[in-house]
Design an enzyme around this catalytic site. Structure first.
Site, PDB file in Angstrom:
ATOM      1  CG  ASP A  58      35.013  48.788  38.391  1.00 53.36           C
ATOM      2  OD1 ASP A  58      35.877  48.850  37.320  1.00 53.36           O
ATOM      3  OD2 ASP A  58      34.472  49.891  39.014  1.00 53.36           O
TER       4      ASP A  58
ATOM      5  CD  GLU B 184      39.778  47.349  39.955  1.00 52.02           C
ATOM      6  OE1 GLU B 184      40.633  47.941  39.496  1.00 52.02           O
ATOM      7  OE2 GLU B 184      38.845  48.078  40.636  1.00 52.02           O
TER       8      GLU B 184
END
Ligand code: QV4
Ligand code: CA
Length: 482
Positions: free
Chosen positions: A193, A230
């Site tokens: 993330d 990401e």
């Protein structure tokens, strides 16, 4: 870090957004395993801040308070049980790892496992982290920083979330211990993330300290975790996806944007004949591909007009193209129904997540959409497995939005996104015989509930897709021959 280590013959993962571990274990055994799915991205498994002041929004899970495995999805025993049962069913688990930050400032300060924190003092006793483990001086990323200032994007806070210093040996050790614990429990990899908000050099050190995948869970010895980072890069920012592909795979946000355009008639399908890097996409092996994700399906994260379950005909068309085309490492989104973009998953008055119910037609109830169970989508997962590592051949188009192509001699697909019918005799590259279209129906007990396609000795077949049919796709493959 670019090999998902799927079980043999599998090729697609699904994001079971906000699912509980017990439900995922059951889903592996009753649906994902038998239907040939390769893996699952799960919601963050570590303890997060409980945010009742916003009625338990989905995004509370992106506010870590400790690395204990206890969330609304379940506890550590349930997590371990899920991973074991899914691996036994041939389905891998990939963890959404939030290692850029801890919780931001909020009204509440108690986590899903009861840990507390004092954000104002950068004090997270559940790890523990203290003031020295965060970037200093304190700053918050502003919109313009993305254009000018890579150092601010990496060293300042994303939306006020307390920004860890991954350059610190102590911080690296906590993160690596957390990830290695998950590897020991049998996971196959990680979504990183907010990777854009961390220095590639720091990430490289962290990845290098991860253990090999656990051979007791069926992984080959020496297998490295699959890592997809990401990084939202639609062009023009100070930080580029190219800074991350040397390390591991990257989420390719341009993929879903372009296919959403094409399947919304904002671009013609015929241009997809050279789909891939010629469109400015990453090299296939570097690219985690998807139409929508949990952010952009509700207007968070990357911009653009992304197709979702809410525009189902176009969405199924785009998904079918993603799964039929060999480019990339595809990921499906599996959602719960939402109108409020902040709303969390279906839950009871105590905030417990309500399990999806399963209807007799394989669809889900209790507020869950379960796109991965839609016949047209699950069928295309099987199509991709049958197509294997063949390339695209025998491309056909009508000069606008009707296209068709083969995958070696294994599979054939046609699309009609024009406002008039497709009716053509086309080369399918398949052996002569009768095939069941997996979009309009499926083969059940040797009978086809949808269109039956007759392929002649020359490999050609008459293909017809009306513009007002329920779906715009027709797909047949070796596994649906009768
Ligand atoms: C608010 C204010 C801030 C203020 C702060 C502190 O907006 O200006 O500084 O309070 O007073 C939530 C709230 C947000 C709040 C923040 C901090 O929505 O309003 O800030 O919490 O308390 C998800 C959501 C965010 C959410 C976050 C944490 O999308 O809205 O923020 O979870 O709960 C960029 C990044 C990319 C990122 C994307 C959303 O480059 O990495 O934005 N995507 C990932 C995840 C995403 C997640 C995060 C990153 C953060 O996919 O789901 O954000 O982990 O493009
Ligand atoms: Ca950072």
């Amino acid at each position: 870090y670019k090999n998902p280590h799927y079980a043999a013959g599998r090729s697609t993962m699904v994001h079971l957004f906000e699912w509980k571990w017990d439900d995922i274990a059951a889903e592996c055994e009753r649906f994902l395993g038998p239907r040939g799915f390769g893996g699952i991205q799960i919601s963050p498994p570590n303890e997060n801040l409980v945010i009742w002041s916003r009625n338990r929004p989905w995004w509370e899970r992106y506010q870590p308070i400790s690395y204990r495995l206890i969330t609304r999805s379940g506890n550590e025993n349930q997590f371990a049980n899920m991973v074991r049962r899914c691996n036994n069913a041939g389905v891998r688990i990939y963890v959404d790892a939030i290692i850029n930050h801890m919780t931001g400032t909020w009204n509440e300060n108690v986590g899903t496992g009861g840990s507390t924190a004092n954000f104002g003092d950068w004090h997270f006793p559940g790890v523990p982290y203290g003031r020295n483990d965060f970037n200093w001086p304190h700053c918050v990323i502003s919109g313009n920083d993305y254009n000018c200032c890579a150092d601010r994007v990496r060293n300042c806070e994303l939306s006020g979330l307390k920004d860890l210093n991954q350059g610190s040996e102590y911080v690296r050790e906590q993160i690596v211990n957390f990830m290695n614990h998950l590897i020991s429990l049998g996971v196959a990899g990680f979504r990183i993330d907010a990777a854009k908000h961390m220095w590639p050099g720091d990430l490289s050190v962290i990845y290098s300290r991860l253990h090999n995948l656990n051979t007791a869970h069926g992984f080959p010895s020496g297998a490295r975790p699959y890592i997809f980072q990401e990084v939202i890069d639609l062009g023009g920012e100070a930080i580029s996806r190219n800074e991350y592909i040397a390390l591991a795979a990257v989420t390719e946000f341009r993929f879903g944007l372009e296919l959403s355009r094409a399947f919304s008639q904002q671009n013609q399908l015929r241009w997809l004949s050279n789909w891939g890097p010629q469109w400015g996409l990453l090299a296939s092996g570097d690219s985690l591909t998807f139409i929508d994700n949990h952010d952009n399906q509700r207007g968070h994260g990357a911009g653009g007009n992304i197709l979702t379950y809410k525009r189902s005909k176009q969405y199924k068309g785009a998904i079918a193209f993603m799964l039929a085309h060999p480019y990339g490492q595809p990921q499906l989104m599996s959602s719960y129904d939402f109108h409020d973009t902040e709303a969390g998953p279906p839950m009871d008055h105590n905030g417990n997540i309500v399990s999806p119910s399963i209807n007799s037609d394989n669809s889900c109830g209790n507020g869950w959409i379960c796109e991965h169970r839609w016949r047209q989508i699950a069928g295309m997962v099987g199509f991709r497995n049958v197509a294997g590592n063949t390339g695209v051949n025998d491309w056909w188009d009508n000069g606008s939005n009707q296209i068709a192509f083969c995958r070696g001699g294994q599979a054939f697909i046609a699309f009609n996104n024009d406002n008039w019918g497709l009716s053509q005799t086309l080369q399918t590259c398949l052996p002569a015989g009768r095939y069941c279209d997996i979009i309009s129906g499926e083969k059940i007990n040797n009978a086809c509930t949808g269109k039956t396609i007759t392929v002649g000795n020359d490999g050609r077949a008459h293909i017809s897709i009306g513009s007002n049919e329920y779906d715009m796709v027709l797909a047949i493959h070796r596994g649906t021959q009768s």
